[in-house]
Motif scaffolding. Structure first.
Motif, PDB file in Angstrom:
ATOM      1  N   ALA A 199       0.870  -1.315  -0.016  1.00 37.83           N
ATOM      2  CA  ALA A 199      -0.051   0.075  -0.003  1.00 37.83           C
ATOM      3  C   ALA A 199       0.966   1.235  -0.168  1.00 37.83           C
ATOM      4  CB  ALA A 199      -0.994   0.143   1.144  1.00 37.83           C
ATOM      5  N   SER A 200       0.586   2.367  -0.522  1.00 34.11           N
ATOM      6  CA  SER A 200       1.178   3.717  -0.685  1.00 34.11           C
ATOM      7  C   SER A 200       0.093   4.652  -0.691  1.00 34.11           C
ATOM      8  CB  SER A 200       2.075   3.588  -1.726  1.00 34.11           C
ATOM      9  OG  SER A 200       1.279   3.609  -3.009  1.00 34.11           O
ATOM     10  N   THR A 201       0.719   6.085   0.010  1.00 36.82           N
ATOM     11  CA  THR A 201      -0.188   7.170  -0.079  1.00 36.82           C
ATOM     12  C   THR A 201       0.643   8.489   0.147  1.00 36.82           C
ATOM     13  OG1 THR A 201      -1.977   8.438   1.143  1.00 36.82           O
ATOM     14  CG2 THR A 201      -0.570   7.225   2.455  1.00 36.82           C
ATOM     15  N   PRO A 202       0.164   9.413  -0.416  1.00 39.14           N
ATOM     16  CA  PRO A 202       1.122  10.557  -0.575  1.00 39.14           C
ATOM     17  C   PRO A 202       1.034  11.403   0.883  1.00 39.14           C
ATOM     18  CG  PRO A 202      -0.835  10.943  -2.090  1.00 39.14           C
ATOM     19  CD  PRO A 202      -0.732   9.597  -1.687  1.00 39.14           C
ATOM     20  N   ARG A 203       0.053  10.837   1.846  1.00 42.95           N
ATOM     21  CA  ARG A 203      -0.230  11.310   3.011  1.00 42.95           C
ATOM     22  C   ARG A 203       0.934  11.016   3.947  1.00 42.95           C
ATOM     23  NH1 ARG A 203      -5.572  13.458   4.593  1.00 42.95           N
ATOM     24  NH2 ARG A 203      -5.007  14.538   6.514  1.00 42.95           N
ATOM     25  N   VAL A 219      -4.782  -0.320  -7.507  1.00 42.50           N
ATOM     26  CA  VAL A 219      -6.320   0.367  -7.310  1.00 42.50           C
ATOM     27  C   VAL A 219      -5.881   1.536  -6.548  1.00 42.50           C
ATOM     28  CG1 VAL A 219      -7.427  -1.024  -5.762  1.00 42.50           C
ATOM     29  CG2 VAL A 219      -8.620   0.606  -7.284  1.00 42.50           C
ATOM     30  N   LYS A 220      -6.494   2.634  -6.840  1.00 43.48           N
ATOM     31  CA  LYS A 220      -6.573   3.906  -5.859  1.00 43.48           C
ATOM     32  C   LYS A 220      -7.883   3.940  -5.297  1.00 43.48           C
ATOM     33  CE  LYS A 220      -4.343   7.557  -6.977  1.00 43.48           C
ATOM     34  NZ  LYS A 220      -3.852   8.862  -7.842  1.00 43.48           N
ATOM     35  N   VAL A 221      -7.770   4.083  -4.052  1.00 45.41           N
ATOM     36  CA  VAL A 221      -9.106   4.091  -3.043  1.00 45.41           C
ATOM     37  C   VAL A 221      -9.130   5.393  -2.463  1.00 45.41           C
ATOM     38  CG1 VAL A 221      -9.469   1.608  -3.193  1.00 45.41           C
ATOM     39  CG2 VAL A 221      -8.520   2.781  -1.123  1.00 45.41           C
ATOM     40  N   ASP A 222     -10.196   5.959  -1.998  1.00 40.89           N
ATOM     41  CA  ASP A 222     -10.372   7.177  -1.242  1.00 40.89           C
ATOM     42  C   ASP A 222     -10.530   6.884   0.232  1.00 40.89           C
ATOM     43  OD1 ASP A 222     -10.840   9.985  -0.841  1.00 40.89           O
ATOM     44  OD2 ASP A 222     -12.933   9.416  -0.541  1.00 40.89           O
ATOM     45  N   VAL A 223      -9.665   7.289   1.125  1.00 42.45           N
ATOM     46  CA  VAL A 223      -9.845   6.944   2.428  1.00 42.45           C
ATOM     47  C   VAL A 223     -10.492   8.169   3.172  1.00 42.45           C
ATOM     48  CG1 VAL A 223      -8.628   6.474   4.573  1.00 42.45           C
ATOM     49  CG2 VAL A 223      -7.965   5.418   2.388  1.00 42.45           C
ATOM     50  N   VAL A 224     -11.587   7.732   4.066  1.00 42.80           N
ATOM     51  CA  VAL A 224     -12.341   8.725   4.765  1.00 42.80           C
ATOM     52  C   VAL A 224     -11.859   8.732   6.158  1.00 42.80           C
ATOM     53  CG1 VAL A 224     -14.512   9.483   5.537  1.00 42.80           C
ATOM     54  CG2 VAL A 224     -14.315   8.434   3.432  1.00 42.80           C
ATOM     55  N   VAL A 225     -11.297   9.929   6.815  1.00 41.50           N
ATOM     56  CA  VAL A 225     -11.080   9.972   8.024  1.00 41.50           C
ATOM     57  C   VAL A 225     -12.223  10.393   8.946  1.00 41.50           C
ATOM     58  CG1 VAL A 225      -9.522  11.196   9.688  1.00 41.50           C
ATOM     59  CG2 VAL A 225      -8.824  10.911   7.505  1.00 41.50           C
ATOM     60  N   GLN A 226     -12.225   9.459  10.048  1.00 42.42           N
ATOM     61  CA  GLN A 226     -13.575   9.387  10.765  1.00 42.42           C
ATOM     62  C   GLN A 226     -13.284   9.704  12.162  1.00 42.42           C
ATOM     63  OE1 GLN A 226     -15.589   5.802   8.384  1.00 42.42           O
ATOM     64  NE2 GLN A 226     -15.957   5.817  10.520  1.00 42.42           N
ATOM     65  N   ASP A 227     -14.209  10.765  12.849  1.00 37.05           N
ATOM     66  CA  ASP A 227     -13.859  10.909  14.295  1.00 37.05           C
ATOM     67  C   ASP A 227     -13.998   9.543  15.131  1.00 37.05           C
ATOM     68  OD1 ASP A 227     -16.458  10.167  15.242  1.00 37.05           O
ATOM     69  OD2 ASP A 227     -17.021  12.376  14.951  1.00 37.05           O
ATOM     70  N   GLY A 228     -13.230   9.545  16.328  1.00 38.37           N
ATOM     71  CA  GLY A 228     -13.091   8.407  17.152  1.00 38.37           C
ATOM     72  C   GLY A 228     -14.501   7.644  17.350  1.00 38.37           C
ATOM     73  N   GLY A 229     -15.703   8.282  17.736  1.00 36.35           N
ATOM     74  CA  GLY A 229     -16.931   7.758  18.042  1.00 36.35           C
ATOM     75  C   GLY A 229     -17.548   6.896  16.791  1.00 36.35           C
ATOM     76  N   ALA A 230     -17.461   7.649  15.544  1.00 35.69           N
ATOM     77  CA  ALA A 230     -18.045   7.180  14.401  1.00 35.69           C
ATOM     78  C   ALA A 230     -17.199   6.032  14.000  1.00 35.69           C
ATOM     79  CB  ALA A 230     -17.860   8.224  13.307  1.00 35.69           C
ATOM     80  N   ALA A 231     -15.790   6.233  13.946  1.00 37.92           N
ATOM     81  CA  ALA A 231     -15.117   4.834  13.584  1.00 37.92           C
ATOM     82  C   ALA A 231     -15.600   3.752  14.609  1.00 37.92           C
ATOM     83  CB  ALA A 231     -13.525   5.256  13.985  1.00 37.92           C
ATOM     84  N   MET A 279      -0.528   0.582   8.269  1.00 41.10           N
ATOM     85  CA  MET A 279      -0.036   1.444   9.031  1.00 41.10           C
ATOM     86  C   MET A 279       0.875   2.456   8.321  1.00 41.10           C
ATOM     87  SD  MET A 279       0.514   1.597  12.359  1.00 41.10           S
ATOM     88  CE  MET A 279       1.435   3.003  13.226  1.00 41.10           C
ATOM     89  N   LEU A 280       0.214   3.925   8.673  1.00 45.14           N
ATOM     90  CA  LEU A 280       0.895   4.860   8.125  1.00 45.14           C
ATOM     91  C   LEU A 280       1.794   5.536   9.007  1.00 45.14           C
ATOM     92  CD1 LEU A 280      -2.412   6.652   6.932  1.00 45.14           C
ATOM     93  CD2 LEU A 280      -1.030   4.906   5.610  1.00 45.14           C
ATOM     94  N   MET A 281       3.078   5.883   8.556  1.00 38.82           N
ATOM     95  CA  MET A 281       4.018   6.347   9.231  1.00 38.82           C
ATOM     96  C   MET A 281       4.792   7.528   8.568  1.00 38.82           C
ATOM     97  SD  MET A 281       5.796   2.647  10.736  1.00 38.82           S
ATOM     98  CE  MET A 281       5.878   1.793   8.908  1.00 38.82           C
ATOM     99  N   GLY A 282       5.124   8.488   9.417  1.00 42.85           N
ATOM    100  CA  GLY A 282       5.656   9.860   9.029  1.00 42.85           C
ATOM    101  C   GLY A 282       4.581  10.354   8.095  1.00 42.85           C
ATOM    102  N   LEU A 283       3.324  10.542   8.749  1.00 49.17           N
ATOM    103  CA  LEU A 283       2.368  11.574   8.428  1.00 49.17           C
ATOM    104  C   LEU A 283       2.681  12.894   8.133  1.00 49.17           C
ATOM    105  CD1 LEU A 283      -0.804  10.330  10.885  1.00 49.17           C
ATOM    106  CD2 LEU A 283      -0.324   9.830   8.553  1.00 49.17           C
ATOM    107  N   LYS A 284       2.376  13.248   6.918  1.00 53.69           N
ATOM    108  CA  LYS A 284       2.733  14.665   6.391  1.00 53.69           C
ATOM    109  C   LYS A 284       1.935  15.824   6.831  1.00 53.69           C
ATOM    110  CE  LYS A 284       5.146  12.480   2.486  1.00 53.69           C
ATOM    111  NZ  LYS A 284       5.233  12.217   0.975  1.00 53.69           N
ATOM    112  N   GLN A 285       0.561  15.382   7.168  1.00 54.01           N
ATOM    113  CA  GLN A 285      -0.372  16.388   7.734  1.00 54.01           C
ATOM    114  C   GLN A 285      -1.367  15.355   8.634  1.00 54.01           C
ATOM    115  OE1 GLN A 285      -1.897  17.206   3.726  1.00 54.01           O
ATOM    116  NE2 GLN A 285      -3.794  17.559   5.041  1.00 54.01           N
ATOM    117  N   PRO A 286      -1.761  16.203   9.677  1.00 59.17           N
ATOM    118  CA  PRO A 286      -2.495  15.488  10.745  1.00 59.17           C
ATOM    119  C   PRO A 286      -4.083  14.726  10.152  1.00 59.17           C
ATOM    120  CG  PRO A 286      -2.120  17.601  11.575  1.00 59.17           C
ATOM    121  CD  PRO A 286      -1.789  17.457  10.330  1.00 59.17           C
TER     122      PRO A 286
END
Length: 152
Positions: free
Chosen positions: A63-67, A135-147, A109-116
């Motif tokens: 897996a890879s991400t520019p994030r 395949v490129k997918v779109d990851v949605v960041v959810q708050d702790g409760g929703a997650a 596991m994402l290490m070295g996040l480039k932004q929060p």
């Protein structure tokens, strides 16, 4: 009336975000998401489900991400009663089976996040499979409760 229509539209859109999925050949990728993290966190995780709808086995190999600087496949193992995170080289996808990436199990596991990772954000994640390709997918960041409530 306008407020009611706006609220209804918001509920409909939030339902769509919670149920997004992707398809690559016979691999169905269900709801890629990440939990919002404190601004000081250098790491995060991505969770999703992978369903092999085909008749042949496949493997998620990377897996890879520019994030983030690095994205690795990880799992948790019980090491004499202590849960420890471990990097894995690949994740097997048996035909007709679903593998869930969830807290306390497989995850990216994402290490070295480039932004929060802030609730409501989206970011791209490329998944590479041994046979199906990438395949490129779109990851949605959810708050702790929703997650925590999400069962994928």
């Amino acid at each position: 009336m306008k407020r009611f229509a706006a609220a209804l539209l918001g509920m409909c859109l939030s339902g769509l975000v919670a149920a997004h999925s992707f398809q690559l050949g016979s691999i169905h990728i269900g709801h890629p998401w990440s939990r919002a993290m404190p601004e000081t966190s250098a790491t995060g995780s991505v969770y999703l489900s992978l369903e092999n709808q085909g008749k042949e086995a496949d493997k998620l190999v990377s897996a890879s991400t520019p994030r983030a600087e690095t994205a690795e496949l990880h799992t948790h193992v019980n090491d004499n009663g202590v849960m420890r995170m471990r990097k894995v080289d690949s994740v097997e996808l048996a035909p007709g089976k679903t593998v869930k990436f969830a807290p306390g199990s497989y995850h990216v596991m994402l290490m070295g996040l480039k932004q929060p990772l802030k609730a409501g954000d989206h970011f791209p994640l490329t998944l590479k499979f041994e046979k199906a390709g990438s395949v490129k997918v779109d990851v949605v960041v959810q708050d702790g409760g929703a997650a925590a409530e999400h069962s994928h």
